[in-house]
Enzyme design. Sequence first.
Site, mmCIF file in Angstrom:
data_model
loop_
_atom_site.group_PDB
_atom_site.id
_atom_site.type_symbol
_atom_site.label_atom_id
_atom_site.label_comp_id
_atom_site.label_asym_id
_atom_site.label_seq_id
_atom_site.Cartn_x
_atom_site.Cartn_y
_atom_site.Cartn_z
ATOM 1 N N SER A 266 -58.594 3.453 -23.946
ATOM 2 C CA SER A 266 -59.803 3.554 -23.136
ATOM 3 C C SER A 266 -59.464 3.528 -21.647
ATOM 4 O O SER A 266 -58.446 2.971 -21.226
ATOM 5 C CB SER A 266 -60.754 2.399 -23.456
ATOM 6 O OG SER A 266 -61.072 2.393 -24.821
HETATM 7 N N1 SAH Z 1 -58.559 -0.563 -27.775
HETATM 8 C C1 SAH Z 1 -57.754 0.574 -28.059
HETATM 9 C C2 SAH Z 1 -58.639 1.780 -28.179
HETATM 10 C C3 SAH Z 1 -58.177 2.704 -29.210
HETATM 11 S S1 SAH Z 1 -59.269 3.999 -29.652
HETATM 12 C C4 SAH Z 1 -56.631 0.741 -27.067
HETATM 13 O O1 SAH Z 1 -56.634 0.025 -26.049
HETATM 14 O O2 SAH Z 1 -55.730 1.540 -27.286
HETATM 15 C C5 SAH Z 1 -60.117 3.303 -31.043
HETATM 16 C C6 SAH Z 1 -59.263 2.795 -32.157
HETATM 17 O O3 SAH Z 1 -60.146 2.389 -33.214
HETATM 18 C C7 SAH Z 1 -58.314 3.826 -32.779
HETATM 19 O O4 SAH Z 1 -57.022 3.310 -32.808
HETATM 20 C C8 SAH Z 1 -58.876 4.026 -34.189
HETATM 21 O O5 SAH Z 1 -57.895 4.316 -35.158
HETATM 22 C C9 SAH Z 1 -59.527 2.681 -34.449
HETATM 23 N N2 SAH Z 1 -60.523 2.687 -35.514
HETATM 24 C C10 SAH Z 1 -61.461 3.633 -35.794
HETATM 25 N N3 SAH Z 1 -62.188 3.277 -36.860
HETATM 26 C C11 SAH Z 1 -61.706 2.065 -37.288
HETATM 27 C C12 SAH Z 1 -62.031 1.177 -38.342
HETATM 28 N N4 SAH Z 1 -63.007 1.447 -39.223
HETATM 29 N N5 SAH Z 1 -61.337 0.031 -38.469
HETATM 30 C C13 SAH Z 1 -60.327 -0.272 -37.595
HETATM 31 N N6 SAH Z 1 -59.966 0.532 -36.571
HETATM 32 C C14 SAH Z 1 -60.649 1.682 -36.410
#
Ligand code: SAH
Length: 222
Positions: free
Chosen positions: A72
Amino acid sequence: MNYAKVTKTQLLSQYKYERQQLIERLQQKGIETPEILDIIYKVPRHFFVDEALSSHAYADHPLPIGHSQTISQPFIVAKMTELLWHNAPHGKVLEIGTGCGYQTAVLAHLFDQVYSVERIASLAGKAYERLKFLEFTNIAFSHSDGFDGWPDNAPYQAIIVTAAPESLPPNLLGQLDVNGCLIIPVGHTGQQQLLKIIRKPNCYEQHVLDPVSFVPLKEGII
Ligand code: SAH
């Protein structure tokens, strides 16, 4: 970043000018809490992205982390963390969507214990290695579906979700402690709102905050 080549101390001292520039940009955009600005300055964001993107790590925009996912934008990380910091006790925080582990590191500086859930095994594995290298001792990881939360350690004083479901996941509401705070983007792509939910003894208080743009929260693990 190939962490076999650098020490932790070297890593933490790189990009100092860019970090300071980022802090000034976040202040201009309304992030005021000293604890949050201090931690954003300290956490080496360039360590959490591909080495080829290191020099872009302190710009205020999202970056790809593989598997069509993104780290993000720093402003969003700062904003969501600031909301949790001011609205929840600083005990146990549940993070849904470990991704590259950057938000996890920020939370680990501010909360007693972080529980982080990721559905994509290879992202979870890399995040685990990075956070181990940085010597955090208050983070637990789970490769599982965040729609389920992490019931074993509930209730949580704070919950943060970094991908957007179409509606509020009931398990996350159920695992939120009384007087705890959930920060979550909700809605279809292109129509998401950031929500702040506070659990009261007999109800949930819901506050609609800003329009946002997150990757979707997806069911199942891979
Ligand atoms: N906070 C992260 C943002 C990553 S983007 C960072 O700083 O990098 C969102 C993340 O949520 C992705 O890695 C994606 O795989 C994860 N995600 C999506 N659906 C999910 C679920 N049902 N359970 C766990 N993780 C999930």
